[in-house]
Design an enzyme around this catalytic site. Structure first.
Site, PDB file in Angstrom:
ATOM      1  N   TYR A  43     -24.966 -20.697  45.000  1.00 19.95           N
ATOM      2  CA  TYR A  43     -25.791 -20.889  43.805  1.00 19.95           C
ATOM      3  C   TYR A  43     -27.228 -20.464  44.076  1.00 19.95           C
ATOM      4  CZ  TYR A  43     -26.736 -22.981  39.253  1.00 19.95           C
ATOM      5  OH  TYR A  43     -27.041 -23.167  37.938  1.00 19.95           O
TER       6      TYR A  43
ATOM      7  N   MET B 140     -33.390 -25.097  40.079  1.00 16.09           N
ATOM      8  CA  MET B 140     -32.965 -24.557  38.793  1.00 16.09           C
ATOM      9  C   MET B 140     -32.021 -25.468  38.017  1.00 16.09           C
ATOM     10  SD  MET B 140     -34.483 -21.644  38.283  1.00 16.09           S
ATOM     11  CE  MET B 140     -33.453 -20.719  37.135  1.00 16.09           C
TER      12      MET B 140
ATOM     13  N   HIS C 132     -33.419 -26.123  33.673  1.00 19.27           N
ATOM     14  CA  HIS C 132     -33.287 -24.711  33.303  1.00 19.27           C
ATOM     15  C   HIS C 132     -31.826 -24.314  33.130  1.00 19.27           C
ATOM     16  CE1 HIS C 132     -33.150 -20.327  33.726  1.00 19.27           C
ATOM     17  NE2 HIS C 132     -34.421 -20.312  33.357  1.00 19.27           N
ATOM     18  N   ASP C 133     -31.003 -24.648  34.105  1.00 20.44           N
ATOM     19  CA  ASP C 133     -29.592 -24.283  34.061  1.00 20.44           C
ATOM     20  C   ASP C 133     -28.706 -25.418  33.571  1.00 20.44           C
ATOM     21  OD1 ASP C 133     -30.539 -21.980  35.216  1.00 20.44           O
ATOM     22  OD2 ASP C 133     -29.475 -22.214  37.116  1.00 20.44           O
ATOM     23  N   THR C 134     -29.329 -26.523  33.189  1.00 21.30           N
ATOM     24  CA  THR C 134     -28.558 -27.712  32.824  1.00 21.30           C
ATOM     25  C   THR C 134     -29.077 -28.284  31.504  1.00 21.30           C
ATOM     26  OG1 THR C 134     -30.014 -28.998  34.290  1.00 21.30           O
ATOM     27  CG2 THR C 134     -27.900 -28.254  35.198  1.00 21.30           C
TER      28      THR C 134
END
Length: 436
Positions: free
Chosen positions: A174, A225, A230-232
Site C-alpha cells: 500500500y 493516506m 483521504h483513502d477512507t
C-alpha cells in the site's frame, strides 16, 4: 460548457468515485501500540532525537501543533461524534477556508503563503530563493519540525512510498505516504539544506522526541493516506484520532502549558460550493471560557501563518499571509496580542473552489516565473518581509510576463520533477528564459 466548468465536473465525478470506493474499503487498525510507541509498521525506527530545550515565549502560545486531515466537507466533519466531542473542548472555526484544489497546492500555501499556481498533485520543488515559514521561525529562534506518518526515513525526498499493508497483510502493498502532503520537503530552502532537512521527520521520531522531552515549538503533522481520511472516510479518521490524538491531549509532554493544537483539513470534498473546512483550536492555550464555543471570523490556511507571525512577532513572507481580508489572526490570539483584524465580509470571500485557473511558476498551463514578495507588505508580526538570498526584487507581480501555456508546447514548468526522483542530487535544474 467552459473548460473550467468541465474540469470542475470531472473533479466532482472523480471525488465521488473515490469517496464511494473508500467507504467500502478499509477498517481502521492501529499502526502500533500507541502514539508514543515506535512501531515496525512505520518502516524505520528513530535513530535520533532533537535537542530543542530552548523556549521562545509567545504572546498567546508557546507551541503550535498543526494536524491536517483530508478532503472533507465542514458539515460532514462537524456532525461526526468524534469531532463534536473535540469541538466541545476547543474553539470551532465555522468560516475557515481552504485555498484551492487539489491537496498539494494547499500544503504549499500553508508553508509559503502562496500556492504559486499549482493545480495538481505532481512532484514539484520550489527554488531556494523563495522563503517559507521555516525562515521566519529560525529568524526568531523558534524551533520547528514536521512529522509525517509512514514516511520511511528522515529527510525522505521521494514522491511516494509503498510498503506492506499493515491493515491487511494478505492484501497488496500500500502507498501510505505521499510527498504532496509534506509541505516543507517541497521547498528547496528546507530540502536542500543538510541541517534543516533532518527536521523532516517520521512518526517514530515524534514518539522519540516526546519521550525525550525535545518536541519543537512549531509542528506540522500529517497522518498517512488512510488515517487522514483521504483513502477512507471521516469515521476511519475519527478512529485514528481516538487512537493517536486523544491520549496526547492529556499528556503534558505534548499538550503542555500554552500549547495550541489546530486540527483541520486540507480542502473540502464538494467542489460546487465554497471551500469551507472544519477547523478546531484545542490545547491548553485556548482560554477555558472559550472552550465549546464557535468563531465565525473569515479564516484561511494563510491565517495560521499570520497567527504564528503575530504570536512571536515574526517577519512575514510578503505574500497572501499579509492579505488581511483572508489571513486574519485567530480572534482569541488577536485579543491577547492587541492585533486588529480586518477580515473580508462573508459575501466577499474569494471562491476558493476554483481549480487550475491561477497563473504561476508551478502551472504548466499558465506559467510565469516566481515573483518577488511584496516588500512593502504589512504582516501581523514585526520586522518587515523576510528575503532569502538570490531573490530578484525587480521581478514584482506587476512586472511578470504574460502567462505561457507550456502544455501546448508539449513541456512542463521547469519546477516539475519526475516521480522517480528520490534524491535532491537528482533534481531537475531550471534552465533558459523560463527561470526566475
Amino acid at each position: 460548457m467552459s473548460p473550467t466548468s468541465l474540469l470542475t465536473t470531472l473533479l466532482v465525478a472523480a471525488a465521488s468515485v473515490r469517496l464511494a470506493a473508500a467507504a467500502s474499503a478499509q477498517v481502521f487498525s492501529p499502526p502500533g501500540k500507541g502514539p508514543l510507541k515506535q512501531t515496525a509498521n512505520y518502516t524505520s525506527f528513530s535513530n535520533s532525537t532533537l535537542h530543542d530545550h530552548k523556549v521562545v515565549k509567545g504572546k498567546a502560545f508557546d507551541r503550535i501543533i498543526q494536524i491536517w486531515l483530508e478532503n472533507t466537507d465542514f458539515e460532514v466533519a462537524a456532525s461526526s461524534p468524534m469531532f463534536e466531542s473535540l469541538s466541545e473542548q476547543g474553539i470551532t472555526f465555522t468560516n475557515f477556508h481552504s485555498t484551492t484544489h487539489p491537496s498539494e497546492p494547499n500544503y504549499i500555501a500553508s508553508a509559503g503563503g502562496d500556492f504559486f499556481g499549482a493545480a495538481d498533485d505532481n512532484m514539484y520543488h520550489i527554488p531556494s530563493n523563495i522563503s517559507c515559514v521555516v525562515d521566519l521561525l529560525e529568524d526568531r529562534g523558534v524551533s520547528w519540525a514536521t512529522y509525517q506518518e509512514n514516511m520511511p526515513t528522515d529527510s525522505f525526498y521521494g514522491y511516494s512510498y509503498t510498503q506492506p499493508n499493515y491493515i491487511n497483510s494478505s492484501a497488496a502493498p500500500y502507498i501510505y505516504y505521499y510527498r504532496k502532503h509534506n509541505p516543507l520537503i517541497i521547498y528547496d530552502a528546507v530540502s536542500q539544506d543538510p541541517e534543516r532537512v533532518k527536521r523532516v521527520r517520521t512518526f517514530n521520531d515524534f514518539a522519540n522526541d516526546v519521550v525525550n522531552g525535545t518536541l519543537p515549538q512549531w509542528m506540522f503533522i500529517t497522518p498517512n493516506m488512510v488515517n487522514d481520511a483521504h483513502d477512507t472516510t471521516i469515521d476511519f479518521a475519527a478512529d485514528f484520532l481516538e487512537y493517536w490524538l486523544l491520549p496526547l491531549l492529556t499528556d503534558p509532554r505534548v499538550n503542555g502549558e500554552r500549547t495550541l493544537i489546530l486540527l483541520t483539513f486540507d480542502e473540502n470534498e464538494s467542489f460546487g460550493v465554497q471551500n469551507t473546512i472544519y477547523a478546531v483550536a484545542l490545547g491548553t492555550a485556548v482560554p477555558v471560557n472559550l472552550r465549546g464555543t464557535t468563531d465565525d471570523t473569515v479564516y484561511s490556511h494563510y491565517s495560521t501563518l499570520s497567527t504564528v507571525q503575530n504570536n512571536w512577532d515574526l517577519k512575514s513572507l510578503g505574500r497572501q499571509d499579509t492579505n488581511a481580508s483572508i489571513a486574519s489572526v485567530f480572534d482569541f490570539v488577536a485579543k491577547q496580542t492587541g492585533h486588529k483584524n480586518t477580515p473580508a465580509a462573508p459575501n466577499q470571500v474569494p471562491h476558493f473552489n476554483l481549480t487550475g485557473v491561477a497563473s504561476g511558476p508551478l502551472s504548466s498551463a499558465h506559467y510565469v516565473p516566481f515573483a518577488a514578495p511584496n516588500v512593502n507588505a504589512k504582516g501581523a508580526g514585526k520586522g518587515g518581509v523576510f528575503l532569502r538570498p538570490g531573490i530578484n526584487l525587480k521581478l514584482t507581480a506587476d512586472k511578470l510576463p504574460a502567462p505561457v501555456n507550456l502544455t501546448a508546447l508539449n513541456t512542463t514548468t521547469p519546477w516539475q520533477m519526475s516521480p522517480e526522483t528520490t534524491s535532491g542530487k537528482k533534481m531537475i535544474k531550471c534552465q533558459g528564459a523560463a527561470c526566475p
